[in-house]
Design a protein around this motif. Sequence first.
Motif, short mmCIF file in Angstrom:
data_model
loop_
_atom_site.label_atom_id
_atom_site.label_comp_id
_atom_site.label_asym_id
_atom_site.label_seq_id
_atom_site.Cartn_x
_atom_site.Cartn_y
_atom_site.Cartn_z
N THR A 4 65.47 183.49 60.00
CA THR A 4 66.52 184.41 59.61
C THR A 4 66.23 185.01 58.25
O THR A 4 65.87 184.31 57.32
CB THR A 4 67.89 183.71 59.56
N GLY A 5 66.40 186.31 58.14
CA GLY A 5 66.38 186.98 56.86
C GLY A 5 65.06 187.01 56.12
O GLY A 5 65.05 187.15 54.91
N ASP A 18 67.80 181.62 65.83
CA ASP A 18 67.56 180.66 66.91
C ASP A 18 68.84 179.84 67.09
O ASP A 18 69.03 178.81 66.44
CB ASP A 18 66.38 179.77 66.56
N TRP A 19 69.74 180.31 67.96
CA TRP A 19 71.04 179.68 68.13
C TRP A 19 70.92 178.28 68.69
O TRP A 19 71.74 177.41 68.39
CB TRP A 19 71.95 180.54 68.99
N ARG A 20 69.93 178.01 69.53
CA ARG A 20 69.75 176.66 70.07
C ARG A 20 69.52 175.67 68.94
O ARG A 20 70.12 174.60 68.90
CB ARG A 20 68.59 176.64 71.07
N ALA A 21 68.67 176.05 68.00
CA ALA A 21 68.40 175.17 66.86
C ALA A 21 69.63 175.05 65.95
O ALA A 21 69.95 173.97 65.47
CB ALA A 21 67.21 175.68 66.06
N LYS A 22 70.33 176.17 65.74
CA LYS A 22 71.52 176.13 64.88
C LYS A 22 72.59 175.21 65.47
O LYS A 22 73.17 174.39 64.77
CB LYS A 22 72.13 177.53 64.73
N LEU A 23 72.88 175.39 66.77
CA LEU A 23 73.95 174.62 67.39
C LEU A 23 73.62 173.14 67.54
O LEU A 23 74.51 172.32 67.71
CB LEU A 23 74.32 175.22 68.75
N SER A 24 72.36 172.80 67.46
CA SER A 24 72.01 171.38 67.54
C SER A 24 71.76 170.77 66.16
O SER A 24 71.34 169.63 66.04
CB SER A 24 70.78 171.18 68.44
N SER A 25 72.08 171.53 65.12
CA SER A 25 71.87 171.07 63.75
C SER A 25 73.12 170.40 63.18
O SER A 25 74.20 171.00 63.17
CB SER A 25 71.49 172.27 62.87
#
Length: 88
Positions: A4-5, A18-25
Amino acid sequence: MPTTGLMTSKGRVNMKIDWRAKLSSRKFWAALVGFVTPTLLAFGATENTASQVAAIIMAGGAVIAYILSEGMVDAVRSSDKDDKNDET
């Protein structure tokens, strides 16, 4: 994995998330609770209500992280089986 950014070689900002990584963080869920709880208190919610909302967010985050993690593990297992079948 998308970032990001960050500036690309052409000077553009890459805004893929990467929403999959964000939501599993765990850090993401802790940050979300850290934002929501004081916001609720600032708008007049009781400490009990803010505490209950924080608990619900953390429980939901744990479930989502578990589901995504298991999905990733299952995908790896499936690709490993496919690789072994291709070798024969």
